[in-house]
Write an enzyme that holds these catalytic residues in place. Sequence first.
Site, mmCIF file in Angstrom:
data_model
loop_
_atom_site.group_PDB
_atom_site.id
_atom_site.type_symbol
_atom_site.label_atom_id
_atom_site.label_comp_id
_atom_site.label_asym_id
_atom_site.label_seq_id
_atom_site.Cartn_x
_atom_site.Cartn_y
_atom_site.Cartn_z
ATOM 1 N N HIS A 33 37.115 37.172 40.975
ATOM 2 C CA HIS A 33 35.775 37.696 41.251
ATOM 3 C C HIS A 33 35.602 38.092 42.472
ATOM 4 C CE1 HIS A 33 35.303 34.018 38.114
ATOM 5 N NE2 HIS A 33 35.056 34.850 37.573
ATOM 6 N N GLN A 57 28.783 35.647 23.540
ATOM 7 C CA GLN A 57 30.350 35.775 23.244
ATOM 8 C C GLN A 57 31.153 34.570 23.132
ATOM 9 O OE1 GLN A 57 30.250 37.298 27.499
ATOM 10 N NE2 GLN A 57 32.473 36.484 27.618
ATOM 11 N N GLN A 144 41.316 43.667 35.573
ATOM 12 C CA GLN A 144 42.434 44.020 34.739
ATOM 13 C C GLN A 144 42.925 42.716 33.781
ATOM 14 O OE1 GLN A 144 46.201 45.381 36.121
ATOM 15 N NE2 GLN A 144 47.218 44.729 34.253
HETATM 16 P P1 AMP Z 1 34.206 36.055 33.852
HETATM 17 O O1 AMP Z 1 33.615 35.414 34.910
HETATM 18 O O2 AMP Z 1 35.558 35.096 33.583
HETATM 19 O O3 AMP Z 1 33.551 36.662 32.670
HETATM 20 O O4 AMP Z 1 34.781 37.347 34.782
HETATM 21 C C1 AMP Z 1 34.263 38.292 35.271
HETATM 22 C C2 AMP Z 1 35.121 39.380 35.886
HETATM 23 O O5 AMP Z 1 36.009 39.007 36.767
HETATM 24 C C3 AMP Z 1 35.629 39.990 34.886
HETATM 25 O O6 AMP Z 1 35.529 41.409 34.931
HETATM 26 C C4 AMP Z 1 36.772 39.651 34.782
HETATM 27 O O7 AMP Z 1 38.027 40.650 34.317
HETATM 28 C C5 AMP Z 1 37.222 39.515 36.314
HETATM 29 N N1 AMP Z 1 38.379 38.449 36.582
HETATM 30 C C6 AMP Z 1 38.343 37.283 36.086
HETATM 31 N N2 AMP Z 1 39.640 36.685 36.436
HETATM 32 C C7 AMP Z 1 40.214 37.622 37.607
HETATM 33 C C8 AMP Z 1 41.578 37.521 38.024
HETATM 34 N N3 AMP Z 1 42.322 36.803 38.172
HETATM 35 N N4 AMP Z 1 41.676 38.709 38.744
HETATM 36 C C9 AMP Z 1 40.675 39.677 38.723
HETATM 37 N N5 AMP Z 1 39.623 39.726 37.971
HETATM 38 C C10 AMP Z 1 39.303 38.872 37.318
#
Ligand code: AMP
Length: 282
Positions: A33, A57, A144
């Site tokens: 993040h 979701q 990604q």
């Molecule tokens: P989430 O909190 O899981 O909904 O993720 C929020 C954002 O962070 C989304 O755009 C995810 O794709 C991104 N994200 C989650 N894990 C990673 C990671 N390991 N590397 C890069 N971006 C991430």
Amino acid sequence: MKVLRTVADVRAWRAGAGRVGFVPTMGALHAGHLSLVERAVRETDAAIASIFVNPTQFGPSEDFAAYPRREAEDITLLETYACAAAFVPPVAEIYPPGDATRVTPGPIAAPLAGAARPGHFVGVATVVAKLLAIVRSDVAFFGQKDFQQLRVLQTVARDLRLGADIVGCPTVREPDGLALSSRNAYLTAEQRRDAVALSRGLFAARELWERGERDARVLRARVRELAGTGGVALEYVSVADPLTLAELDAQSETAVISLAARVGRARLIDNVLLGMDLADLR
Ligand code: AMP
């Protein structure tokens, strides 16, 4: 850093913020993040991140209630990373009483996670459309790691004329290769050791690709052989067209290899993009 709780707070903040970069998250922030936040800080006048565990979701038997919530730590982290604002709304601010409108993405949301998690991408597309309507950012950054989500949101933003560029950023990994995820917190020490098989399988297929292998069936088989070991229960392994996510049956010059697996009570996903740059996806 401003902590904003309401739509009205965001509107007032946004009025004087210039070119705005937005990072939507569900919190329990990790270095993945924060890499998106760094990018937003670097590339725009003002970065804003949202922390919102989006109920729509999650399926009825999924981990909405158990999902890690660490609001105070997250706010401190965002401040440390020079984020200008954090939007941390209560559920009723995003889903007001009587709310019944949903955004249904097209065929790009059908395979993979769309098939495994019915309704998931309707929830994702709906919340991101709402958040973009509230924040009105010039650009929004996504990882990604959630490749299909990135492609779904690029398509939705284009089709609905949402007015924000949807930019993909590389997956941040642990030193052994495991993609960072808030759900890694569910893993026991033994499951954490088993989970490295996911990235190992993907990296092995990428090596085959780099040595010239282009047959989707061979690549898929290699991932299955290496990733489906120990405590890893594979849900799917896909070799697909990165633009449409249509499954590839034979030779191709671009591909995204993605997988989902259960490791203990965690559902983990990961992918590698081959033959094209993330920056070329819009
Ligand atoms: P989430 O909190 O899981 O909904 O993720 C929020 C954002 O962070 C989304 O755009 C995810 O794709 C991104 N994200 C989650 N894990 C990673 C990671 N390991 N590397 C890069 N971006 C991430």
